[in-house]
Design an enzyme around this catalytic site. Structure first.
Site, PDB file in Angstrom:
ATOM      1  N   GLU A  57      25.103  45.623   5.506  1.00 45.36           N
ATOM      2  CA  GLU A  57      24.489  44.538   4.726  1.00 45.36           C
ATOM      3  C   GLU A  57      25.638  43.667   4.252  1.00 45.36           C
ATOM      4  OE1 GLU A  57      21.316  44.201   4.484  1.00 45.36           O
ATOM      5  OE2 GLU A  57      20.697  46.153   5.223  1.00 45.36           O
TER       6      GLU A  57
ATOM      7  N   CYS B  31      24.452  38.117  -2.238  1.00 51.30           N
ATOM      8  CA  CYS B  31      24.579  37.671  -0.838  1.00 51.30           C
ATOM      9  C   CYS B  31      23.387  36.805  -0.449  1.00 51.30           C
ATOM     10  CB  CYS B  31      24.762  38.847   0.091  1.00 51.30           C
ATOM     11  SG  CYS B  31      23.795  40.263  -0.345  1.00 51.30           S
TER      12      CYS B  31
END
Ligand code: ADP
Length: 521
Positions: free
Chosen positions: A234, A268
């Site tokens: 991720e 993010c």
């Protein structure tokens, strides 16, 4: 022997909280021994029993939410509200989702068996992998440490967690495990930096779940490749938000502002690139700047814990401050204009939320992940131009489309090359535990949450059951001319979907009788 002391600093006050150290080879060996022993115990538990352990953790979190939030603020500098919504609420919600769905997700499945395999049965079973290594970043230390770990555990694995050296939350994890009497060594929190992370990888966990930077992700995948360790990565994002001119401007400005500045943009999936349609551009930007100036920041509360009313907290990582400043300097040097915020004090953890216009994709701010309370605003004319701009990126984690025209919003959502899209909101896909989360391109590999959340930590094993008896399959030895002719006729009839079922059935029966007769005795 533990080496190299790593300081953990409070980003709001800059005070030293405590130090952690890199782990020795011997300590790492012992951690794996304990994990492998715990695997045996965990695998014997039913899914309901594993869920019961996880629900205990949730109860503890609810009982101790203030303690967790205080610790999160102390180590990350985030605002109290951000800590509450993105770390406390979200983990409880994930536990509830998997409490209700794990049994079904991990249940043995019947799979289709083709007619050519008549009489046989196909099944898929989800079995634990063994020991999972979870390596976490500093921006959401509680949720990123907790969620992959409980998913791996529900799937039947032991978990070793290597928290970020910047925000390890040391002491908190131990208190949680001790007070909930969590299964011994099912979770082991291993404090240290990159060296400890690298040592943990070298001992070949059965899977690595990594959340962090693209740079570290590539190194970790390289190391994992040497031992063929599967990875879920991720990584970063450069989220675009596309705003069409039919939106309710006031609501959309509020939504975009939250999407850009939540957790001080250190997410993010926060909005980094904002594309606004030219016809409303001036009005939209003016309102965005006016409202951004009203946000209350950690800047005002440097010597205290953040009060409930602080909107935008501090920047956690000193290295990130440098990156944000570099992006802003580069943008200004190349012709961008900062309308509010900007660098008011170099090197400071307290940065005002910043709106930058006249940004292009040639600037670092236009293509590299900034990971700060900065939104780069750009203008577009047509739907296609907006899609092209959104897709002109090495990242593909998440995006948002804002419009009253839901048909257009759907069209654009589907045209953006990314892992997640929210319509008339931002990063909301991540908040729904039922939806798989993950990115494409430089944003990573793999998905978790939803069914993937448990399957990614499972060995999806296929089992095909045939019966015992005297008949052998026609493709077994001996290979004879009769069998060859018959198989070739069956193949033609079957794959051409020939209407000559009679011939097909006749051949099937023939195959059975040959299977009885033509065997090696
Ligand atoms: P950031 O600190 O910006 O989140 P990283 O992506 O470097 O960035 O770090 C995320 C996590 O990965 C941290 O827990 C860190 O200690 C760990 N890490 C970084 N590099 C490595 C590496 N080469 N091997 C193992 N773990 C690493």
């Amino acid at each position: 022997m533990e080496t190299l002391t790593i300081p953990v600093i409070n980003p709001i006050t800059n005070e030293l909280l405590y130090s952690i150290s890199e782990k020795s080879d011997q300590a790492i060996d012992e951690i794996y021994e304990k994990a492998h022993a715990a695997e045996q115990t965990i695998q014997k538990l039913t899914i309901a029993e594993r869920i019961a352990h996880v629900v205990n953790l949730k109860e503890w979190i609810l009982d101790n939410s203030d303690l967790i939030i205080d610790k999160l603020i102390e180590e990350t500098g985030k605002s109290r509200f951000d800590a509450f919504t993105s770390e406390i609420f979200s983990v409880c919600d994930v536990v509830d989702y998997y409490k209700g769905h794990s049994k079904k997700i991990l249940k043995e499945e019947k799979a289709h068996t083709p007619i050519m395999m008549l009489g046989k049965k196909s099944r898929i079973v989800y079995e634990p992998l063994g020991t999972i290594l979870v390596i976490t970043p500093w921006n959401y230390p509680f949720v990123q440490g907790f969620v992959p770990s409980i998913l791996a555990f529900i799937a039947g694995n032991a978990v070793i967690i290597k928290p970020s050296e910047l925000t390890p939350l040391k002491g908190l994890w131990e208190k949680m495990l001790e007070e909930t009497k969590f299964l011994v060594n099912a979770f082991q929190f291993v404090y240290g930096g990159r060296e400890t992370g690298a040592k943990l990888i070298s001992k070949r966990p059965d899977k690595i779940h990594f959340t962090g930077s693209v740079k570290a992700g590539k190194i970790i995948m390289g190391e994992a490749a040497k031992q063929l360790i599967p990875v879920d990565l991720e990584l970063g994002g450069k989220d675009p938000a596309i705003v069409f001119d039919d939106v309710n401007i006031s609501r959309t400005v509020n939504g975009v502002m939250w999407g850009a500045f939540t957790t001080s943009g250190q997410s993010c999936t926060s909005i980094e690139r904002l594309y606004v349609q030219d016809t409303i551009y001036d009005e939209f930007v003016k309102e965005l700047v006016d409202k951004t100036k009203k946000l209350r920041t950690s800047n005002e509360h440097r010597d205290t814990q953040q009060p409930d009313e602080c909107d935008v907290g501090a920047i956690t990582s000193p290295a990130q401050i440098k990156i944000i400043e570099e992006h802003l300097d580069d943008a200004v040097a190349k012709g961008a204009t900062i309308l509010c915020g900007g660098i008011t004090e170099r090197g400071s953890h307290h940065m005002l939320p910043t709106v930058v216009v006249d940004v292009t994709h040639d600037m670092l701010l236009g293509y590299e992940e900034t990971f700060g309370p900065v939104v780069a605003v750009m203008k577009f004319k047509t739907e296609q131009e907006a899609i092209d701009l959104a897709n002109d990126s090495n990242y593909g984690l998440s995006a948002s489309v804002w419009s009253k025209d839901m048909k257009r919003a759907e069209r654009v959502a589907k045209a953006i090359k990314t892992g997640n899209v929210s319509v008339n909101n931002h990063m909301l896909t991540e908040a729904n535990a039922a939806l798989p989360f993950g990115g494409i391109k430089d944003s990573g590999i793999g998905r978790y949450k939803g069914d993937h959340g448990l399957h990614t930590f499972s060995n999806s094993k296929s089992i095909l059951y045939d019966a015992q008896g005297s008949i052998i399959d026609p493709h077994w030895y001996p290979f004879t001319a009769t069998k060859y002719k018959m198989l070739s006729e069956i193949t033609q009839a079957y794959f051409r979907k020939s209407k000559n079922w009679l011939k097909f059935a006749k051949n099937g029966l023939k195959a059975d009788s040959i299977g009885k007769k033509e065997q090696i005795k």
